[in-house]
Design a protein around this motif. Structure first.
Motif, PDB file in Angstrom:
ATOM      1  N   LEU A   7       0.828  -1.204   0.000  1.00 16.83           N
ATOM      2  CA  LEU A   7       0.000   0.000   0.000  1.00 16.83           C
ATOM      3  C   LEU A   7       0.867   1.261   0.000  1.00 16.83           C
ATOM      4  CD1 LEU A   7      -2.891  -0.998   2.421  1.00 16.83           C
ATOM      5  CD2 LEU A   7      -2.894  -0.995  -0.085  1.00 16.83           C
ATOM      6  N   SER A   8       1.989   1.225   0.680  1.00 12.74           N
ATOM      7  CA  SER A   8       2.918   2.368   0.669  1.00 12.74           C
ATOM      8  C   SER A   8       3.456   2.612  -0.733  1.00 12.74           C
ATOM      9  CB  SER A   8       4.086   2.122   1.628  1.00 12.74           C
ATOM     10  OG  SER A   8       3.658   2.164   2.949  1.00 12.74           O
ATOM     11  N   SER A   9       3.772   1.531  -1.436  1.00 14.31           N
ATOM     12  CA  SER A   9       4.273   1.696  -2.804  1.00 14.31           C
ATOM     13  C   SER A   9       3.184   2.234  -3.720  1.00 14.31           C
ATOM     14  CB  SER A   9       4.854   0.387  -3.341  1.00 14.31           C
ATOM     15  OG  SER A   9       3.845  -0.569  -3.574  1.00 14.31           O
ATOM     16  N   ALA A  10       1.937   1.797  -3.510  1.00 15.52           N
ATOM     17  CA  ALA A  10       0.820   2.325  -4.303  1.00 15.52           C
ATOM     18  C   ALA A  10       0.626   3.813  -4.019  1.00 15.52           C
ATOM     19  CB  ALA A  10      -0.460   1.547  -3.996  1.00 15.52           C
ATOM     20  N   LEU A  11       0.731   4.193  -2.755  1.00 16.64           N
ATOM     21  CA  LEU A  11       0.610   5.609  -2.393  1.00 16.64           C
ATOM     22  C   LEU A  11       1.724   6.424  -3.031  1.00 16.64           C
ATOM     23  CD1 LEU A  11      -0.618   7.961  -0.833  1.00 16.64           C
ATOM     24  CD2 LEU A  11       0.611   7.150   1.199  1.00 16.64           C
ATOM     25  N   ALA A  12       2.944   5.913  -3.019  1.00 18.14           N
ATOM     26  CA  ALA A  12       4.063   6.631  -3.636  1.00 18.14           C
ATOM     27  C   ALA A  12       3.834   6.816  -5.138  1.00 18.14           C
ATOM     28  CB  ALA A  12       5.371   5.889  -3.372  1.00 18.14           C
ATOM     29  N   LEU A  13       3.331   5.788  -5.806  1.00 14.05           N
ATOM     30  CA  LEU A  13       3.000   5.916  -7.231  1.00 14.05           C
ATOM     31  C   LEU A  13       1.959   7.015  -7.446  1.00 14.05           C
ATOM     32  CD1 LEU A  13       2.682   2.187  -8.360  1.00 14.05           C
ATOM     33  CD2 LEU A  13       4.345   3.850  -9.227  1.00 14.05           C
ATOM     34  N   ALA A  14       0.947   7.028  -6.601  1.00 17.63           N
ATOM     35  CA  ALA A  14      -0.120   8.028  -6.732  1.00 17.63           C
ATOM     36  C   ALA A  14       0.419   9.438  -6.497  1.00 17.63           C
ATOM     37  CB  ALA A  14      -1.256   7.719  -5.755  1.00 17.63           C
ATOM     38  N   GLU A  15       1.313   9.570  -5.561  1.00 20.30           N
ATOM     39  CA  GLU A  15       1.874  10.897  -5.263  1.00 20.30           C
ATOM     40  C   GLU A  15       2.706  11.442  -6.425  1.00 20.30           C
ATOM     41  OE1 GLU A  15       2.472  11.247  -0.536  1.00 20.30           O
ATOM     42  OE2 GLU A  15       3.657   9.657  -1.492  1.00 20.30           O
ATOM     43  N   ARG A  16       3.295  10.556  -7.211  1.00 12.43           N
ATOM     44  CA  ARG A  16       4.128  10.978  -8.349  1.00 12.43           C
ATOM     45  C   ARG A  16       3.357  11.048  -9.660  1.00 12.43           C
ATOM     46  NH1 ARG A  16       7.549   6.985  -6.023  1.00 12.43           N
ATOM     47  NH2 ARG A  16       7.039   5.588  -7.730  1.00 12.43           N
ATOM     48  N   ALA A  17       2.100  10.619  -9.651  1.00 12.81           N
ATOM     49  CA  ALA A  17       1.321  10.492 -10.889  1.00 12.81           C
ATOM     50  C   ALA A  17       1.008  11.842 -11.512  1.00 12.81           C
ATOM     51  CB  ALA A  17       0.019   9.743 -10.606  1.00 12.81           C
ATOM     52  N   GLY A  18       0.862  11.811 -12.821  1.00 12.81           N
ATOM     53  CA  GLY A  18       0.495  13.003 -13.563  1.00 12.81           C
ATOM     54  C   GLY A  18      -0.990  13.293 -13.496  1.00 12.81           C
ATOM     55  N   ALA A  19      -1.385  14.331 -14.220  1.00 15.47           N
ATOM     56  CA  ALA A  19      -2.762  14.799 -14.154  1.00 15.47           C
ATOM     57  C   ALA A  19      -3.596  14.394 -15.368  1.00 15.47           C
ATOM     58  CB  ALA A  19      -2.778  16.321 -14.018  1.00 15.47           C
ATOM     59  N   ASP A  20      -2.995  13.710 -16.332  1.00 20.68           N
ATOM     60  CA  ASP A  20      -3.728  13.308 -17.528  1.00 20.68           C
ATOM     61  C   ASP A  20      -4.586  12.082 -17.247  1.00 20.68           C
ATOM     62  OD1 ASP A  20      -2.470  15.340 -18.932  1.00 20.68           O
ATOM     63  OD2 ASP A  20      -0.884  14.020 -19.681  1.00 20.68           O
ATOM     64  N   GLU A  21      -5.754  12.033 -17.899  1.00 21.28           N
ATOM     65  CA  GLU A  21      -6.605  10.845 -17.799  1.00 21.28           C
ATOM     66  C   GLU A  21      -5.953   9.727 -18.604  1.00 21.28           C
ATOM     67  OE1 GLU A  21      -9.181  10.239 -15.984  1.00 21.28           O
ATOM     68  OE2 GLU A  21      -9.281  12.251 -15.194  1.00 21.28           O
ATOM     69  N   PRO A  22      -6.037   8.477 -18.241  1.00 26.38           N
ATOM     70  CA  PRO A  22      -6.754   7.918 -17.106  1.00 26.38           C
ATOM     71  C   PRO A  22      -5.925   7.894 -15.815  1.00 26.38           C
ATOM     72  CG  PRO A  22      -5.912   6.132 -18.419  1.00 26.38           C
ATOM     73  CD  PRO A  22      -5.523   7.417 -19.127  1.00 26.38           C
ATOM     74  N   VAL A  23      -4.709   8.431 -15.873  1.00 22.83           N
ATOM     75  CA  VAL A  23      -3.816   8.406 -14.707  1.00 22.83           C
ATOM     76  C   VAL A  23      -4.410   9.185 -13.531  1.00 22.83           C
ATOM     77  CG1 VAL A  23      -1.533   9.082 -13.854  1.00 22.83           C
ATOM     78  CG2 VAL A  23      -1.759   8.016 -16.107  1.00 22.83           C
ATOM     79  N   ALA A  24      -5.014  10.330 -13.799  1.00 24.50           N
ATOM     80  CA  ALA A  24      -5.592  11.136 -12.713  1.00 24.50           C
ATOM     81  C   ALA A  24      -6.717  10.389 -11.998  1.00 24.50           C
ATOM     82  CB  ALA A  24      -6.092  12.476 -13.254  1.00 24.50           C
ATOM     83  N   SER A  25      -7.525   9.671 -12.746  1.00 20.68           N
ATOM     84  CA  SER A  25      -8.596   8.876 -12.125  1.00 20.68           C
ATOM     85  C   SER A  25      -8.017   7.755 -11.278  1.00 20.68           C
ATOM     86  CB  SER A  25      -9.512   8.281 -13.190  1.00 20.68           C
ATOM     87  OG  SER A  25     -10.251   9.297 -13.813  1.00 20.68           O
ATOM     88  N   ALA A  26      -6.999   7.083 -11.801  1.00 21.13           N
ATOM     89  CA  ALA A  26      -6.352   6.009 -11.047  1.00 21.13           C
ATOM     90  C   ALA A  26      -5.701   6.572  -9.792  1.00 21.13           C
ATOM     91  CB  ALA A  26      -5.310   5.304 -11.917  1.00 21.13           C
ATOM     92  N   ARG A  27      -5.088   7.724  -9.899  1.00 27.12           N
ATOM     93  CA  ARG A  27      -4.452   8.372  -8.745  1.00 27.12           C
ATOM     94  C   ARG A  27      -5.498   8.647  -7.659  1.00 27.12           C
ATOM     95  NH1 ARG A  27      -3.753  13.522  -6.471  1.00 27.12           N
ATOM     96  NH2 ARG A  27      -1.676  13.828  -5.613  1.00 27.12           N
ATOM     97  N   GLY A  28      -6.611   9.229  -8.053  1.00 33.53           N
ATOM     98  CA  GLY A  28      -7.663   9.535  -7.093  1.00 33.53           C
ATOM     99  C   GLY A  28      -8.208   8.291  -6.424  1.00 33.53           C
ATOM    100  N   LEU A  29      -8.373   7.231  -7.196  1.00 33.32           N
ATOM    101  CA  LEU A  29      -8.884   5.978  -6.643  1.00 33.32           C
ATOM    102  C   LEU A  29      -7.902   5.388  -5.634  1.00 33.32           C
ATOM    103  CD1 LEU A  29     -11.091   3.807  -6.656  1.00 33.32           C
ATOM    104  CD2 LEU A  29      -9.807   2.689  -8.478  1.00 33.32           C
ATOM    105  N   VAL A  30      -6.618   5.355  -5.981  1.00 34.85           N
ATOM    106  CA  VAL A  30      -5.610   4.818  -5.070  1.00 34.85           C
ATOM    107  C   VAL A  30      -5.577   5.631  -3.785  1.00 34.85           C
ATOM    108  CG1 VAL A  30      -3.129   4.479  -4.720  1.00 34.85           C
ATOM    109  CG2 VAL A  30      -4.205   3.711  -6.845  1.00 34.85           C
ATOM    110  N   LEU A  31      -5.598   6.957  -3.902  1.00 37.95           N
ATOM    111  CA  LEU A  31      -5.586   7.795  -2.698  1.00 37.95           C
ATOM    112  C   LEU A  31      -6.798   7.513  -1.821  1.00 37.95           C
ATOM    113  CD1 LEU A  31      -4.404  11.203  -4.220  1.00 37.95           C
ATOM    114  CD2 LEU A  31      -3.038   9.592  -2.846  1.00 37.95           C
ATOM    115  N   ASP A  32      -7.973   7.388  -2.428  1.00 38.13           N
ATOM    116  CA  ASP A  32      -9.195   7.117  -1.663  1.00 38.13           C
ATOM    117  C   ASP A  32      -9.151   5.747  -0.984  1.00 38.13           C
ATOM    118  OD1 ASP A  32     -10.291   9.564  -2.343  1.00 38.13           O
ATOM    119  OD2 ASP A  32     -11.603   8.742  -3.898  1.00 38.13           O
ATOM    120  N   VAL A  33      -8.707   4.734  -1.707  1.00 39.40           N
ATOM    121  CA  VAL A  33      -8.685   3.379  -1.160  1.00 39.40           C
ATOM    122  C   VAL A  33      -7.667   3.274  -0.021  1.00 39.40           C
ATOM    123  CG1 VAL A  33      -8.090   0.961  -1.676  1.00 39.40           C
ATOM    124  CG2 VAL A  33      -9.575   2.244  -3.229  1.00 39.40           C
TER     125      VAL A  33
END
Length: 120
Positions: free
Chosen positions: A59-85
């Motif tokens: 989960l820490s590695s998933a959070l780190a990926l989300a923190e570095r993610a860009g703002a383009d779709e579908p990455v932004a949606s995936a980032r938001g989902l990971v942060l929420d989960v």
């Protein structure tokens, strides 16, 4: 008595939601089906055979990926989902026995900062 497997009670949402989202973050865009399946298998192995410490590291590695993610779709949606989960998972840890809530306190603070407009 401390139940060493209490953490397993809060894994269904991450198991269901994270494979495609994490694969999207790793790929930097729409992932290949094989990448999603590989992520699903990784999570399943952790839940079935892993330890709580290994699960939290994932989960820490998933959070780190989300923190570095860009703002383009579908990455932004995936980032938001990971942060929420991850946020939800870590909040649920507060009600479980053991040290997991203490171990994830720093990540909860980072998630709160992100939620309040701060930088990850």
């Amino acid at each position: 008595m401390l139940r060493r497997d209490a953490w397993l009670s809060i894994t269904p949402e991450p198991e269901r939601e994270l494979p495609a989202a994490v694969a999207t973050l790793r790929a930097g865009g729409q992932p290949e089906r094989e990448c999603v399946e590989r992520e699903r298998s990784r999570i399943e192995r952790l839940v079935v055979c892993g330890t709580q410490r290994e699960w939290l590291a994932y989960l820490s590695s998933a959070l780190a990926l989300a923190e570095r993610a860009g703002a383009d779709e579908p990455v932004a949606s995936a980032r938001g989902l990971v942060l929420d989960v991850v946020r939800n998972h870590h909040q649920l840890l507060l009600g479980l026995p053991g040290r997991a809530a203490d171990l994830t306190a720093g990540e909860r603070a980072r998630l709160d900062s992100i939620e309040n407009g701060g930088h990850g």
